[in-house]
Design an enzyme around this catalytic site. Sequence first.
Site, mmCIF file in Angstrom:
data_model
loop_
_atom_site.group_PDB
_atom_site.id
_atom_site.type_symbol
_atom_site.label_atom_id
_atom_site.label_comp_id
_atom_site.label_asym_id
_atom_site.label_seq_id
_atom_site.Cartn_x
_atom_site.Cartn_y
_atom_site.Cartn_z
ATOM 1 N N ASP A 96 0.864 -1.180 0.000
ATOM 2 C CA ASP A 96 0.000 0.000 0.000
ATOM 3 C C ASP A 96 0.901 1.231 0.000
ATOM 4 O O ASP A 96 2.121 1.110 0.057
ATOM 5 C CB ASP A 96 -0.984 -0.035 1.183
ATOM 6 C CG ASP A 96 -0.286 0.131 2.510
ATOM 7 O OD1 ASP A 96 0.954 0.265 2.545
ATOM 8 O OD2 ASP A 96 -0.980 0.134 3.540
ATOM 9 N N PHE A 100 -3.709 5.243 3.555
ATOM 10 C CA PHE A 100 -4.708 4.895 4.566
ATOM 11 C C PHE A 100 -4.345 5.479 5.923
ATOM 12 O O PHE A 100 -5.227 5.819 6.712
ATOM 13 C CB PHE A 100 -4.879 3.372 4.664
ATOM 14 C CG PHE A 100 -6.014 2.975 5.561
ATOM 15 C CD1 PHE A 100 -7.328 3.174 5.159
ATOM 16 C CD2 PHE A 100 -5.778 2.440 6.817
ATOM 17 C CE1 PHE A 100 -8.388 2.828 5.989
ATOM 18 C CE2 PHE A 100 -6.832 2.090 7.655
ATOM 19 C CZ PHE A 100 -8.138 2.285 7.234
ATOM 20 N N GLY A 219 -11.152 4.304 0.202
ATOM 21 C CA GLY A 219 -11.979 5.176 1.028
ATOM 22 C C GLY A 219 -13.267 4.530 1.481
ATOM 23 O O GLY A 219 -14.227 5.217 1.834
ATOM 24 N N ASP A 269 -8.033 -7.213 0.474
ATOM 25 C CA ASP A 269 -7.143 -7.456 1.607
ATOM 26 C C ASP A 269 -7.888 -7.063 2.862
ATOM 27 O O ASP A 269 -8.751 -6.174 2.809
ATOM 28 C CB ASP A 269 -5.871 -6.602 1.504
ATOM 29 C CG ASP A 269 -6.105 -5.181 1.988
ATOM 30 O OD1 ASP A 269 -5.828 -4.892 3.163
ATOM 31 O OD2 ASP A 269 -6.608 -4.342 1.199
ATOM 32 N N CYS A 307 -12.318 -28.987 6.535
ATOM 33 C CA CYS A 307 -11.262 -27.973 6.383
ATOM 34 C C CYS A 307 -9.905 -28.665 6.522
ATOM 35 O O CYS A 307 -9.676 -29.395 7.475
ATOM 36 C CB CYS A 307 -11.413 -26.869 7.431
ATOM 37 S SG CYS A 307 -10.059 -25.661 7.393
ATOM 38 N N CYS A 309 -6.985 -27.415 7.196
ATOM 39 C CA CYS A 309 -5.965 -26.648 7.919
ATOM 40 C C CYS A 309 -5.516 -27.389 9.183
ATOM 41 O O CYS A 309 -6.227 -28.262 9.688
ATOM 42 C CB CYS A 309 -6.492 -25.258 8.256
ATOM 43 S SG CYS A 309 -7.283 -25.130 9.866
ATOM 44 N N CYS A 312 -7.861 -27.668 12.240
ATOM 45 C CA CYS A 312 -9.009 -28.573 12.142
ATOM 46 C C CYS A 312 -8.640 -30.043 12.319
ATOM 47 O O CYS A 312 -9.508 -30.911 12.240
ATOM 48 C CB CYS A 312 -9.775 -28.309 10.844
ATOM 49 S SG CYS A 312 -10.671 -26.734 10.938
ATOM 50 N N HIS A 337 -6.503 -21.090 10.489
ATOM 51 C CA HIS A 337 -7.833 -21.558 10.071
ATOM 52 C C HIS A 337 -8.605 -20.444 9.344
ATOM 53 O O HIS A 337 -9.185 -20.674 8.282
ATOM 54 C CB HIS A 337 -8.658 -22.051 11.259
ATOM 55 C CG HIS A 337 -10.092 -22.275 10.873
ATOM 56 N ND1 HIS A 337 -10.510 -23.397 10.185
ATOM 57 C CD2 HIS A 337 -11.186 -21.482 10.994
ATOM 58 C CE1 HIS A 337 -11.802 -23.287 9.916
ATOM 59 N NE2 HIS A 337 -12.242 -22.135 10.400
HETATM 60 ZN ZN LIG Z 1 -9.593 -25.209 9.593
#
Ligand SMILES: [Zn+2]
Length: 381
Positions: A96, A100, A219, A269, A307, A309, A312, A337
């Site tokens: 960026d 901001f 904005g 983002d 999931c 990840c 999990c 996660h």
């Molecule tokens: Zn997960």
Amino acid sequence: MRASAFRFELHNVDRGCAARRGTFHTPHGPVEMPAFMPVGTQGAVKGVTVDQLRHTGAQMMLANTYHLTLRPGESIVEKLGGLHAFSGWPGPILTDSGGFQLYSLAQMTKVSEAGAVFRSHIDGRSLELSPERAVAIQEALASDVAMVLDHVVSLPAAEDVVADAMQRTVRWARRARDSARRADQALFGIVQGGLDPELRAECAAALTQLDFSGYAIGGLSVGESPAEMYAVLDVTAPLLPADRPRYLMGVGTPTDLLEAVYRGVDLFDCVMPTRNGRNAMAFTDAGGLRMRNLSLAEDKRPLEEGCPCPACRHSRGYLRHLFMAREMLGPILLSIHNLTYYQRLLAEARAAIGRGEFVPFRQRKLAGWRTAAARADRAGP
Ligand SMILES: [Zn+2]
């Protein structure tokens, strides 16, 4: 100015709405869009290694110019090989511009036509950020995509304040474009104009004339309601060139992402997956789970069935225990996660657009989150 190393390939537009499936080609690899960028404010996504980040499905990372120029300084990042070598993230990186912070740290900022003067939140030292300086810093950081310096105002604001900031943003965008030197770095313009459709349209038209490699809608998420934000997207997204990526900055919740994709946005983002993860809130298809909640103490289920990840692999009861015991693994696992949840949501969105079925996909997801919210309301605080 368009850096030739970059190309946006539009695959298809959904048959029922403006959602787009595309690929953004960069020198550090392609980004399948719509895409979500995790936020690495200090050149690191908080608590997550780059290998873990890759496994969440992330393609592109965001790093923050304002924070990195204050500490360690862009010349140190440059000496350490630029942001890719510095952070160890091999994929595309977007930085960026610091615009901001004109908004978020406004009590410490003076804005003039030349640029903005900040007072460092670290040591009180003053820092000047002009459109040219913001480009030079990002060129030293060596990100793939640099953002122009823009003037963000908090909403609601008086009409002349919003119009002034929008016109300054256009003048600054031209100066940024004229000072950019790197062929291996794309520069994106940022559409401002608050909630006013005419100011947004004027800004989009002026920036399109300047021929950027991509366009951000800035904005937003600065105090307006979701309905107001979606109304701005309704008028702004169709005015942007179809052959360049469209990036909605700093947004948002899973609902916001699907609503923006529906309206033709390609890139996002937000700190929400990691910030909420550190604060013991997990995203699931059945809504948010508060991990300190007593009802999870003996819950053997994973956060989300299916999931992949690492969080999990564990039960909700174990993850709750980590938070109650203040074990650092809790915030780390929940951040991973949540990042995985966002990446899977966007991957499903891409597949749905590819099939031309984004409209029913969005309906299904929103209905799941709404049902969960209604359930939580009935259960009381
Ligand atoms: Zn997960």
